[in-house]
Design a protein around this motif. Structure first.
Motif, PDB file in Angstrom:
ATOM      1  N   LYS A   1       0.817  -1.214   0.000  1.00 20.25           N
ATOM      2  CA  LYS A   1       0.000   0.000   0.000  1.00 20.25           C
ATOM      3  C   LYS A   1       0.850   1.263   0.000  1.00 20.25           C
ATOM      4  O   LYS A   1       0.531   2.237  -0.685  1.00 20.25           O
ATOM      5  N   TYR A   2       1.929   1.245   0.785  1.00 19.99           N
ATOM      6  CA  TYR A   2       2.800   2.414   0.903  1.00 19.99           C
ATOM      7  C   TYR A   2       4.113   2.147   0.177  1.00 19.99           C
ATOM      8  O   TYR A   2       5.031   1.538   0.726  1.00 19.99           O
ATOM      9  N   LYS A   3       4.187   2.622  -1.045  1.00 23.47           N
ATOM     10  CA  LYS A   3       5.310   2.280  -1.928  1.00 23.47           C
ATOM     11  C   LYS A   3       6.604   3.002  -1.558  1.00 23.47           C
ATOM     12  O   LYS A   3       7.657   2.683  -2.101  1.00 23.47           O
ATOM     13  N   ASN A   4       6.516   3.980  -0.647  1.00 20.10           N
ATOM     14  CA  ASN A   4       7.744   4.672  -0.250  1.00 20.10           C
ATOM     15  C   ASN A   4       8.445   3.992   0.923  1.00 20.10           C
ATOM     16  O   ASN A   4       9.467   4.483   1.407  1.00 20.10           O
ATOM     17  N   ILE A   5       7.934   2.861   1.385  1.00 26.57           N
ATOM     18  CA  ILE A   5       8.658   2.071   2.379  1.00 26.57           C
ATOM     19  C   ILE A   5       9.953   1.578   1.740  1.00 26.57           C
ATOM     20  O   ILE A   5       9.946   0.995   0.653  1.00 26.57           O
ATOM     21  N   LYS A   6      11.078   1.820   2.402  1.00 27.94           N
ATOM     22  CA  LYS A   6      12.386   1.564   1.795  1.00 27.94           C
ATOM     23  C   LYS A   6      12.762   0.090   1.767  1.00 27.94           C
ATOM     24  O   LYS A   6      13.546  -0.349   0.927  1.00 27.94           O
ATOM     25  N   GLY A   7      12.220  -0.681   2.691  1.00 25.47           N
ATOM     26  CA  GLY A   7      12.543  -2.105   2.741  1.00 25.47           C
ATOM     27  C   GLY A   7      11.834  -2.747   3.914  1.00 25.47           C
ATOM     28  O   GLY A   7      11.450  -2.067   4.880  1.00 25.47           O
ATOM     29  N   ILE A   8      11.638  -4.064   3.831  1.00 23.27           N
ATOM     30  CA  ILE A   8      10.974  -4.779   4.916  1.00 23.27           C
ATOM     31  C   ILE A   8      11.793  -6.004   5.305  1.00 23.27           C
ATOM     32  O   ILE A   8      12.522  -6.573   4.488  1.00 23.27           O
ATOM     33  N   MET A   9      11.662  -6.382   6.565  1.00 23.05           N
ATOM     34  CA  MET A   9      12.333  -7.559   7.099  1.00 23.05           C
ATOM     35  C   MET A   9      11.290  -8.448   7.755  1.00 23.05           C
ATOM     36  O   MET A   9      10.502  -7.979   8.590  1.00 23.05           O
ATOM     37  N   LEU A  10      11.272  -9.709   7.373  1.00 25.09           N
ATOM     38  CA  LEU A  10      10.267 -10.659   7.833  1.00 25.09           C
ATOM     39  C   LEU A  10      10.923 -11.739   8.676  1.00 25.09           C
ATOM     40  O   LEU A  10      11.953 -12.295   8.284  1.00 25.09           O
ATOM     41  N   ILE A  11      10.326 -12.052   9.809  1.00 30.76           N
ATOM     42  CA  ILE A  11      10.846 -13.104  10.687  1.00 30.76           C
ATOM     43  C   ILE A  11       9.778 -14.181  10.810  1.00 30.76           C
ATOM     44  O   ILE A  11       8.763 -13.999  11.474  1.00 30.76           O
ATOM     45  N   ASN A  12       9.978 -15.286  10.110  1.00 27.94           N
ATOM     46  CA  ASN A  12       9.027 -16.411  10.116  1.00 27.94           C
ATOM     47  C   ASN A  12       7.601 -15.944   9.853  1.00 27.94           C
ATOM     48  O   ASN A  12       6.665 -16.263  10.603  1.00 27.94           O
ATOM     49  N   ALA A  13       7.450 -15.199   8.766  1.00 29.10           N
ATOM     50  CA  ALA A  13       6.139 -14.657   8.412  1.00 29.10           C
ATOM     51  C   ALA A  13       5.174 -15.763   7.990  1.00 29.10           C
ATOM     52  O   ALA A  13       5.559 -16.733   7.339  1.00 29.10           O
ATOM     53  N   ALA A  14       3.905 -15.588   8.374  1.00 29.47           N
ATOM     54  CA  ALA A  14       2.856 -16.558   8.021  1.00 29.47           C
ATOM     55  C   ALA A  14       2.116 -16.070   6.778  1.00 29.47           C
ATOM     56  O   ALA A  14       1.702 -14.918   6.718  1.00 29.47           O
ATOM     57  N   ILE A  15       1.945 -16.962   5.796  1.00 28.64           N
ATOM     58  CA  ILE A  15       1.243 -16.551   4.588  1.00 28.64           C
ATOM     59  C   ILE A  15       0.298 -17.610   4.039  1.00 28.64           C
ATOM     60  O   ILE A  15      -0.740 -17.290   3.473  1.00 28.64           O
ATOM     61  N   ASN A  16       0.630 -18.891   4.192  1.00 31.26           N
ATOM     62  CA  ASN A  16      -0.265 -19.898   3.591  1.00 31.26           C
ATOM     63  C   ASN A  16      -0.526 -21.138   4.430  1.00 31.26           C
ATOM     64  O   ASN A  16      -1.363 -21.951   4.045  1.00 31.26           O
ATOM     65  N   SER A  17       0.174 -21.311   5.549  1.00 32.47           N
ATOM     66  CA  SER A  17      -0.125 -22.491   6.376  1.00 32.47           C
ATOM     67  C   SER A  17       0.357 -22.309   7.813  1.00 32.47           C
ATOM     68  O   SER A  17       1.464 -21.826   8.046  1.00 32.47           O
ATOM     69  N   ILE A  18      -0.514 -22.661   8.751  1.00 30.68           N
ATOM     70  CA  ILE A  18      -0.168 -22.720  10.175  1.00 30.68           C
ATOM     71  C   ILE A  18      -0.795 -24.014  10.704  1.00 30.68           C
ATOM     72  O   ILE A  18      -1.922 -24.006  11.232  1.00 30.68           O
ATOM     73  N   PRO A  19      -0.119 -25.137  10.562  1.00 32.82           N
ATOM     74  CA  PRO A  19      -0.714 -26.439  10.885  1.00 32.82           C
ATOM     75  C   PRO A  19      -1.388 -26.551  12.246  1.00 32.82           C
ATOM     76  O   PRO A  19      -2.485 -27.127  12.332  1.00 32.82           O
ATOM     77  N   PRO A  20      -0.815 -26.001  13.345  1.00 28.43           N
ATOM     78  CA  PRO A  20      -1.487 -26.151  14.637  1.00 28.43           C
ATOM     79  C   PRO A  20      -2.859 -25.472  14.712  1.00 28.43           C
ATOM     80  O   PRO A  20      -3.653 -25.782  15.596  1.00 28.43           O
ATOM     81  N   MET A  21      -3.115 -24.546  13.789  1.00 33.15           N
ATOM     82  CA  MET A  21      -4.370 -23.790  13.838  1.00 33.15           C
ATOM     83  C   MET A  21      -5.374 -24.194  12.761  1.00 33.15           C
ATOM     84  O   MET A  21      -6.515 -23.726  12.788  1.00 33.15           O
ATOM     85  N   GLU A  22      -4.956 -25.034  11.836  1.00 30.21           N
ATOM     86  CA  GLU A  22      -5.817 -25.357  10.687  1.00 30.21           C
ATOM     87  C   GLU A  22      -7.172 -25.934  11.119  1.00 30.21           C
ATOM     88  O   GLU A  22      -8.198 -25.678  10.482  1.00 30.21           O
TER      89      GLU A  22
ATOM     90  N   ARG B   1      14.244 -17.237   8.186  1.00 24.23           N
ATOM     91  CA  ARG B   1      13.487 -18.490   8.159  1.00 24.23           C
ATOM     92  C   ARG B   1      14.096 -19.495   9.126  1.00 24.23           C
ATOM     93  O   ARG B   1      15.202 -19.996   8.921  1.00 24.23           O
ATOM     94  N   SER B   2      13.391 -19.769  10.230  1.00 20.28           N
ATOM     95  CA  SER B   2      13.859 -20.808  11.157  1.00 20.28           C
ATOM     96  C   SER B   2      13.677 -22.174  10.522  1.00 20.28           C
ATOM     97  O   SER B   2      12.573 -22.510  10.068  1.00 20.28           O
ATOM     98  N   GLU B   3      14.719 -22.955  10.493  1.00 18.85           N
ATOM     99  CA  GLU B   3      14.644 -24.269   9.846  1.00 18.85           C
ATOM    100  C   GLU B   3      13.828 -25.264  10.661  1.00 18.85           C
ATOM    101  O   GLU B   3      13.330 -26.240  10.115  1.00 18.85           O
ATOM    102  N   GLU B   4      13.696 -24.995  11.958  1.00 19.92           N
ATOM    103  CA  GLU B   4      12.811 -25.811  12.806  1.00 19.92           C
ATOM    104  C   GLU B   4      11.807 -24.871  13.466  1.00 19.92           C
ATOM    105  O   GLU B   4      12.125 -24.160  14.415  1.00 19.92           O
ATOM    106  N   ASP B   5      10.619 -24.845  12.918  1.00 20.50           N
ATOM    107  CA  ASP B   5       9.565 -23.953  13.380  1.00 20.50           C
ATOM    108  C   ASP B   5       8.312 -24.799  13.568  1.00 20.50           C
ATOM    109  O   ASP B   5       7.809 -25.396  12.627  1.00 20.50           O
ATOM    110  N   HIS B   6       7.803 -24.850  14.806  1.00 17.38           N
ATOM    111  CA  HIS B   6       6.674 -25.718  15.124  1.00 17.38           C
ATOM    112  C   HIS B   6       5.326 -25.017  14.990  1.00 17.38           C
ATOM    113  O   HIS B   6       4.297 -25.591  15.324  1.00 17.38           O
ATOM    114  N   VAL B   7       5.339 -23.785  14.494  1.00 16.41           N
ATOM    115  CA  VAL B   7       4.103 -23.018  14.308  1.00 16.41           C
ATOM    116  C   VAL B   7       3.880 -22.706  12.826  1.00 16.41           C
ATOM    117  O   VAL B   7       2.885 -23.100  12.236  1.00 16.41           O
TER     118      VAL B   7
END
Length: 256
Positions: free
Chosen positions: A109-130, A191-197
């Motif tokens: 939405k805000y194209k003037n954001i210079k950059g973003i950093m994601l830490i284990n971002a959720a986008i398509n699956s969270i098995p414990p909550m499905e 990206r944590s290689e072992e992430d249980h969430v």
């Protein structure tokens, strides 16, 4: 949405005034700014202006959270962005877990954001909550212990999660997924290689779907899901600072 409970001790937002480069940080689902405070303090010590926003319905009581929609969380981050704009020339955004989802949503939405950093971002699956996506009989579910590998780390979080809020999280993920092809800002993804969430494949999906020219991934081998509080927290903070400095130097070079 008006919260009916007071903010828990240590769960409030934080702001450190520094230079004209602002960094907005978002915590994750049922979490609080406390989970990203180390990151904020580190970046503030590097001279940046830092704001760790408390998402609505978080850090008070899970009944407050139940009354929130995912639009409330989007609005919380937008308000943080607008607040930083009053203090800073350049703005970067960092998001942990659902905070990463919100960060992606904000960046398209805000194209003037210079950059973003994601830490284990959720986008398509969270098995414990499905299992709760289409459950309309339960109201609350037990949250369990935070997914942190390091010992003796206390995260301020809810003991229960509203099922309605879980469903709102999945709705946020669906909306943000649709918007990934219009994300063009530089992205650094942890990206944590072992992430249980949130399975690591979520990060792969994000990076393959966005249109950013600059997109980097850093693998974490000594942290679980809440990596901002885990064994790699200092490494994450250092890499975020380096990423920001690199992008700022590129801007300076291009201006010359």
């Amino acid at each position: 949405m008006i919260e009916q409970y007071p903010v828990l001790p240590g769960a409030g937002s934080f702001f450190f005034k520094g230079n004209e480069t602002g960094i907005l940080i978002s915590h994750g689902f049922v979490g609080t700014p406390q989970s990203v405070r180390y990151l904020g303090e580190y970046l503030a010590s590097e001279g940046f202006t830092v704001y760790g926003v408390r998402l609505r319905g978080h850090g008070t009581h899970y009944e407050d959270m139940e009354r929130c929609s995912y639009q409330d969380w989007i609005k919380s981050l937008e308000e943080g962005y607008n607040f930083l704009q009053k203090h800073c020339r350049d703005i970067f955004v960092i998001g942990q877990s659902m905070g990463g989802t919100l960060t992606l949503n904000l960046s398209q939405k805000y194209k003037n954001i210079k950059g973003i950093m994601l830490i284990n971002a959720a986008i398509n699956s969270i098995p414990p909550m499905e299992r709760y996506k289409n459950n309309y009989t339960l109201r609350f579910v037990d949250e369990g212990e935070p997914d942190i590998k390091a010992k003796n780390v206390h995260e301020i979080t809810y003991l229960k999660a509203p099922v309605r809020s879980i469903q709102q999280l999945f709705a946020l993920m669906a909306e943000t997924r649709d918007k990934l092809p219009i994300v063009t800002c530089p992205v650094l993804a942890f990206r944590s290689e072992e992430d249980h969430v949130v399975p690591p494949e979520n990060t792969n999906y994000i990076l393959s779907s966005i249109q950013s020219d600059i997109k980097e991934v850093i693998h974490l081998y000594n942290s679980y899901h809440v990596a901002s509080m885990d064994n790699d927290k200092e490494f994450i903070a250092e890499q975020c600072s380096l990423f920001i400095d690199k992008l700022l130097s590129n801007v300076t070079t291009s201006i010359k």
